[in-house]
Structures are given as structure tokens and as C-alpha cells.
Design a protein around this motif. Sequence first.
Motif, PDB file in Angstrom:
ATOM      1  N   GLY A 225      -6.178  35.571  64.800  1.00  0.00           N
ATOM      2  CA  GLY A 225      -6.671  35.657  63.434  1.00  0.00           C
ATOM      3  C   GLY A 225      -7.689  34.562  63.154  1.00  0.00           C
ATOM      4  O   GLY A 225      -7.943  33.688  63.990  1.00  0.00           O
ATOM      5  N   ASP A 226      -8.258  34.611  61.985  1.00  0.00           N
ATOM      6  CA  ASP A 226      -9.276  33.653  61.572  1.00  0.00           C
ATOM      7  C   ASP A 226      -8.675  32.633  60.599  1.00  0.00           C
ATOM      8  O   ASP A 226      -7.833  32.976  59.751  1.00  0.00           O
ATOM      9  CB  ASP A 226     -10.444  34.367  60.901  1.00  0.00           C
ATOM     10  CG  ASP A 226     -11.124  35.357  61.836  1.00  0.00           C
ATOM     11  OD1 ASP A 226     -11.112  35.095  63.058  1.00  0.00           O
ATOM     12  OD2 ASP A 226     -11.637  36.389  61.352  1.00  0.00           O
ATOM     13  N   ASN A 227      -9.152  31.396  60.709  1.00  0.00           N
ATOM     14  CA  ASN A 227      -8.743  30.317  59.798  1.00  0.00           C
ATOM     15  C   ASN A 227      -7.217  30.188  59.721  1.00  0.00           C
ATOM     16  O   ASN A 227      -6.615  30.215  58.629  1.00  0.00           O
ATOM     17  CB  ASN A 227      -9.340  30.539  58.399  1.00  0.00           C
ATOM     18  CG  ASN A 227     -10.844  30.589  58.416  1.00  0.00           C
ATOM     19  OD1 ASN A 227     -11.498  29.849  59.146  1.00  0.00           O
ATOM     20  ND2 ASN A 227     -11.415  31.489  57.616  1.00  0.00           N
ATOM     21  N   ASP A 444      -6.953  40.530  56.374  1.00  0.00           N
ATOM     22  CA  ASP A 444      -7.240  39.331  57.159  1.00  0.00           C
ATOM     23  C   ASP A 444      -5.948  38.775  57.765  1.00  0.00           C
ATOM     24  O   ASP A 444      -5.565  37.626  57.509  1.00  0.00           O
ATOM     25  CB  ASP A 444      -7.913  38.276  56.282  1.00  0.00           C
ATOM     26  CG  ASP A 444      -8.501  37.124  57.107  1.00  0.00           C
ATOM     27  OD1 ASP A 444      -8.674  37.314  58.333  1.00  0.00           O
ATOM     28  OD2 ASP A 444      -8.767  36.057  56.532  1.00  0.00           O
TER      29      ASP A 444
END
Length: 678
Positions: A225-227, A444
Amino acid sequence: MPADPESGQGPAAADPAQQQQQQQQQQQQQQHADGRPAADKPIKRYRRTELEEEEAKKKLLLLEEEGDEQYEEYVPRKKRREADEAVLMRLQGLAGPAAPEGDDDTGSEIDDEDEEQQQQQPASKAARPASVPQQRGKESLLVQTARAKKEAPPESATDKVLAEEADMMRHITQKQALRAAKELATDTVYTRSMSTGWKPPAEARGWSARKAQALREQFHISVAGDNVPPPLPSFALMKLPPPIASLLQQKGIKRPTPIQIQGIPAALAGRDIIGISFTGSGKTLVYSLPLICIAVQDEMMMPLEGGEGPLGLIVCPSRELANQTVEVITQYTDALKAGGFPELRVMLCIGGIDMRAQMDMLKRGVHIVVATPGRLKDLLTKRRMNLDICRYLALDEADRMVDLGFEEEMREILSFFKSQRQTLMFSATMPAKIKTFAESALVDPIEVNVGRAGAANLDVIQEVEYVKEEDKLAYLLDCLQKTAPPVLVFAENKRDVDAIHEALLLQGVDVVAVHGDRDQLERLEAIRDFKGGKADVLVASDVASKGLDFPGVQHVINYDMPEEIENYVHRIGRTGRSGKTGIATTFINSRQCSESILLDLKHLLKEAKQRVPQFLTALHDPLEEMEALAALSGIKGCAYCGGLGHRIADCPKLRSESKAQERSKKDYFGSGGFGGEM
């Protein structure tokens, strides 16, 4: 003497032959005004290009009369082909073909243009260099496809199998997204995760990405995943309310488990999560503690009034698991109330209990609801509860709910949400098929994985014994002597549960039984007695294998091998929880076990570094000859159910589900017609 025309006398009238000759000459002069005989008159011969040009001129005149100024002059096919060849020759760095002298009207007058092309083709081929590609004739798509297949390199057996598996997975995962009907109809897509206001401590925010990754590798945590928020290896860094932190200390929970190290910070930050971890790893606290913190914050800012709520919703596949989750959450809400925080009301919404108590709590306003899909859908449909302010959704054992047929119920429940929600999905077994389907409902998302999805708990010692059907009850009594009580016994069907329960009662064993046909109050009372120490043995079907926590159980006995390897993983996961060691004994009978499930068990034992009995080692293993498939595809075993002993093409779970779907089709026409059995 001149002739008298009126009298009819004279030389012309006197000679009839001469008169006839004069008449023929006059007739010929009328037929041939140009002075040439009819036989000598030339016939106009037109070539195809001339006819096309004449037709183009006629069309141009018509269009000019109609005032169409955008008409482009027609170029004959021969000229277009010569222009294309000239461009091709120029791109190849060669001189173009010599332009023909004169106009198309000059030259040899050939009746058919195709004959002229055939006469000029050998000369053009001889003049064209070998490096210039030949003009390809017109071919159908079938001919082009057949030629492409012949020219393509031969496909290996491994590539063919991988292509078939990819095609099967594509058809399996082509389901409607797990979103509300309104969101699908309006094509509503959320791009940003929920905001909770929580931030990691300054110490953790200052960590570099390398340090955070090293900490994850230390606890065998993989994320996608992102961040992604940093992992927090202590509860103090998570900034939990003091009453919750002190209760964790009192219960002996000093350090978070690997799934809690990464999962709780991600949930507190408002991120959507797919959590995969082995049984007994503390997944309940990952989605319970953040929900309690959110509910406390909202209650302090704006208290709930009568009829409002819930703020958060937890959905479980079984009543027993929902009841257990309520008991866990209530412990922490009571601690908060004792510590001076506002009261949080938690409601259990399951079938088989009186609905009046649920309605009384709803009238006061409820903060957290723990429910099973059936009763929750019933309350929402009857407008006795709403999800207008609900913004937190947790699905425990998410893959089991989809497998048990709650997919449509979940989609209807999602349609009652009025706005975006934070969604968390957790399970010990979540194959690629379920994970792909779950991602359609998340925004997200962050995938937190501790170990392989579907792997057995390494704290469980697995023992597999071959026992004949008629010797099972006697061998069961011997196995009960291995460890001290309590002991959990699983059976595949309800009749075996009742038979084992009766046989053990006759032997003087303190035993209780649980299965789906028993009354809900009787099921809850049996589990309560087993947890409280009043009963030494609990005999249950798979209804007690999904998520239930029995901390004191040291021994799990599988009276028979389940039909799916996922159920086996959940069964043995009832022991060896919270870092403790347990024993799982499984009875194997060749008459009841398929070769596919035995191969899955064999590979599962190898993965956990357990002893593999001789009768499993002697089985022919086709996957040992297809190790290249796992290396090329990146998927070890079956991508559908997670079994390690077969590929998706031979998946028994997929076959059984396909047969069940065929049986569920209605026979609209009768006599084995559409949708009926042949």
C-alpha cells in the motif's frame, strides 16, 4: 427534251432499275452521314480506369451542382498503389519507380486492368530490391490468425497451464464489486481514506523508511500500500486511553502481536485494511480498540441521543463469534467507564435471541453493534435501525462470510450507509480470489500480512494418525488422556457430533456439544460451561471453528478430516493461541478422505516442519513434477482455496461450489429443461 414530272414520262421514270439504285444510294447516305460504311466505323473501347474517371467526373459535376465544396477528387487505384510504392521506396533510401510517360489514356489499350497488372508484375518484381517488403494481398482475419499461429513459437506445457489458470481466475473474480447499490449506480468512487485526527508519536514519525522496514522484517510483517503508517512495537506508542492500557497490563498482554504492531496504527489512522494472520494472533483487538477510541472521541464531542447510532459496525459469520466479540469489547468499555470516560453502549445483534432487548438499547442510542448478516439485514430492512452516522465497518473472517453465502446480504447492508466508511477485513485464510473481491470495497487499502495466508499456526504440534472407522471411538478415549482438560473435538457432520456426545456421556466424561441444529441458548450455554471449566470436553461441528477463542485448550482432536483444508487450519487454530503451545490430533480414513485433501495436508505439514506419516509420503504428488508452475506464477498451490497440494484446475472446493450452483438453478420448463438436471 426535258421530262415532265406530272406526266410520269422521261428517262428516270422509264428505267425502274435506275430508280431503285437511286433510292438505295439515298438510304445509305441517310444512315452514314459521315460518308463511311457501317462496317468500317470503329468501336470505342474503354479501360476500367477510364470508366472510373468518367464516373468520378459525373459525381463531381453532381456535387458541384449541389454546392459541396469538400469533395476530394477520386484517385484511381493504380495511381494510389504506385504512390504508396514510391513512398515505401523513398523510406528505404532507394529511388522510386520510373513514372509512366503520358497519361493513362495513352499506351496499350487493354480491356481488363487485371491483365495489365499480371503483365507488369514480373518486371516490377525483378526491378524491386530484395530488402523492400512485398505488397501483401487482401486476406481474411481467419487466414491472418492461422498464419500468426503457425509463425508463433510453440507454447510449452507450463505456459499453457499458466494461461488456463489465469483465465479461470479472471472468470472467478469477475464479480460485482462489494459496494452499495447506490454507489454502483452513480459510479461513486472514493479516492481518499477517512480522517481520524490520530497521528503516530513524534518519535515514530521521525523514523526513516529503512528503519520502519527493518522493524517489520524483525516481526515477519509484510505490507502493501501507499503511505503506510510506521509499525509501533508497544502499546504506549499507540497513545491508547489509560484505562485500556492498564487493562491490557492486567490481562498479561504486555506487547502487541505482529498483526497488532502494524494493524492498530493503520486502523487508528483511518486507513482501510486487509489483515491476514494465523489463528490466535489477536486480530480481534486490531479492529476493536480503534473502534472504541473513535466512539469515545465522538461521544465526548457530541453525545448520542435516543435512536441514533451505531457509530461502528462489526459483522461476524457465526453467532458464537459475535457473542465472543461483544464480550471482549465490553471489557474495555467497562474499563473506560470506570476510568471516568463516557459510557459506550454495545449491542449484540444475532438471531435466536429476543429482539426486545435490542430494541430497548436502540431507543437509548447505541455506539457499537456486533451482528451476524441475517439479523442485521432484518433490522435494517424493517427500519428499526439505520446506518446514517455509521462510518466504521469491520468484517471478521471475511472470506468465510463470502464462502458461506453472505455476499448478497453484505451488499444489501452496504446500501444502508449514507456516506464513506472505513472498512477493515480480517481472516486467517484469504486466498487471492477473496482478496481481489475484497479490494473492490476498500479505499486506498493497506494489506498487512503475517505469514502465508492459510498457513497453520507454528505453535501447534500436528499429529496425523490412520484410524479405521470402527476404531475411532476407542482411539478417541485414548487421545483424551494425552493432555489435561479442556479438550476440543471436531466432527464433520451433526450426526457424528451427537453420537460422540452420547458415547462420551456413557463413559462418564463431562462433555457438551454444539452444532447448527441446536437452540441458540443451548449453544451459548454449552460454550459458556466449556470456557468456565464446568465441562472438560466440547464436541462441535465447524460452527465452533471460526474465530472462537478458547485460551485454556491444549488439545484439539479432529474426529475426521474436513473436506476443505481451510477448515482444518481453523480447527487446529483453537489451540496454541497467544503464544502458547498446543497439540492437534487428526484421524485419517482412506474411505472418507479424498486424495486431494490428503495432498493438501501433506504439504501443510511440510510447510510447518511437522512429521509426515508414511501413508501420506507414499501418495503420488503431481505438484512435485510441476515446481516450475509455482516459480513462474508466484502462487504456490491453489489460488482459489489456498491448498498446497493441488492447482486451481483440480480444486475440490471450486468443483463443489460449481455443483451447488448447478443444483440451485430452477427448472423453469420441467423435465430437465433450462436449469434442471438432465
